[in-house]
Design an enzyme around this catalytic site. Structure first.
Site, short mmCIF file in Angstrom:
data_model
loop_
_atom_site.label_atom_id
_atom_site.label_comp_id
_atom_site.label_asym_id
_atom_site.label_seq_id
_atom_site.Cartn_x
_atom_site.Cartn_y
_atom_site.Cartn_z
CG PHE A 163 19.35 -23.41 -21.79
CD1 PHE A 163 19.37 -23.96 -20.52
CD2 PHE A 163 19.56 -24.25 -22.87
CE1 PHE A 163 19.59 -25.32 -20.33
CE2 PHE A 163 19.78 -25.60 -22.69
CZ PHE A 163 19.80 -26.14 -21.42
CE LYS A 164 23.18 -27.14 -22.08
NZ LYS A 164 23.93 -28.18 -22.80
CG ASP A 165 25.54 -18.16 -21.13
OD1 ASP A 165 26.64 -18.70 -20.91
OD2 ASP A 165 25.21 -17.71 -22.25
CG ASP A 177 24.72 -26.11 -25.49
OD1 ASP A 177 25.21 -27.21 -25.19
OD2 ASP A 177 23.50 -25.92 -25.65
CB THR A 178 27.56 -27.98 -21.34
OG1 THR A 178 26.17 -28.30 -21.36
CG2 THR A 178 28.06 -28.08 -19.90
#
Length: 259
Positions: free
Chosen positions: A110-112, A142-143
């Protein structure tokens, strides 16, 4: 729009300064002095817009004086061009439950949503002032992947990501360490994610280092990352209807706070 540190000891700044600084000099978070609101009539007028068009209208009040609506739409179109679904954030109807899919970005996180747009906005600011910056971040996986993918190959930015050695998934490790871009630096730290965060906070608290390297951050302490994420909550309301409640399966407070 003006932004104020949560600790109250730093001067108010504009949106451009907030995203280029990330963390305020007093180590507080920059938040809007006043939060915008959207009337029912305004939301109703957005019903048939694309995701990028909705996102531009959500971000516009925050970015006042930095970029206008047309520029935001162009930046968002470019930022989300690599997403694997044309709807960007499709919503699946399961009857009493709706699921919004936030995994269509280039790193499946979701960080995209926040980082692809943050990178585009930072680029605009740096080009205007002919500056170079170093973007730093700490990650549990993920970040870092999303930040590296967003900032890779940008001419005026170096990106440095700290991650805990042996404590991220193999997929995420490869996403961070196999990128063949000269401006990307993934650094394995012998410790936990909290150790990475502590190193990052100490670095950002060093005003001499911040000025020397023009440091900013990719983590959710940067409002420029949160603003684009607000858009998918508004998008969900437009598609599902008012009165919707959200359940966020995430350990990341930035995801929840943006809603």
């Amino acid at each position: 729009m003006r932004f104020r540190s949560t600790r109250g000891a730093s001067p108010e700044v504009d949106f451009e300064t907030a995203i280029l600084t990330g963390l305020a000099p007093d180590s507080g978070l920059y938040l809007p002095v006043e939060w915008p609101s959207f009337s029912n009539a305004t939301l109703a007028s957005w019903t048939d817009l694309s995701y990028q068009e909705v996102a531009a209208r959500v971000i516009e009040p925050f970015a006042e004086g930095f970029v206008d609506l047309d520029e935001l739409e162009s930046l968002l179109a470019a930022a989300y061009e690599g997403f694997g679904n044309r709807e960007i954030a499709p919503i699946v109807d399961l009857g009493d439950l709706h699921v919004m899919e936030l995994f269509w970005g280039p790193t499946l996180a979701f960080k995209d949503f926040g980082l692809q747009m943050l990178a585009s906005m930072v680029d605009v600011a740096l080009q205007r002032h002919d500056r170079r910056a170093t973007v730093v971040g700490a990650t549990s996986g993920d970040t870092g992947s999303a930040a590296i993918e967003a900032f890779r190959d940008r001419d005026q930015v170096d990106v440095v990501i700290l991650y805990p050695h042996g404590r991220v998934s193999e997929v995420q490790r490869r996403q961070m360490t196999t990128v063949q871009s000269q401006n990307v630096h993934a650094v394995a730290v012998d410790g936990t994610f909290d150790d990475c965060q502590d190193l990052l906070k100490r670095l950002l608290a060093d005003q001499t280092a911040r000025q020397a390297f023009s440091l900013t951050t990719t983590n959710s302490i940067n409002f420029g990352r949160l603003a684009p994420q607000i858009a998918y909550y508004i998008w969900a309301v437009l598609k599902v209807g008012r009165g919707v409640s959200f359940a966020v399966p995430s350990g990341n407070f930035g995801n929840v706070f943006s809603g």
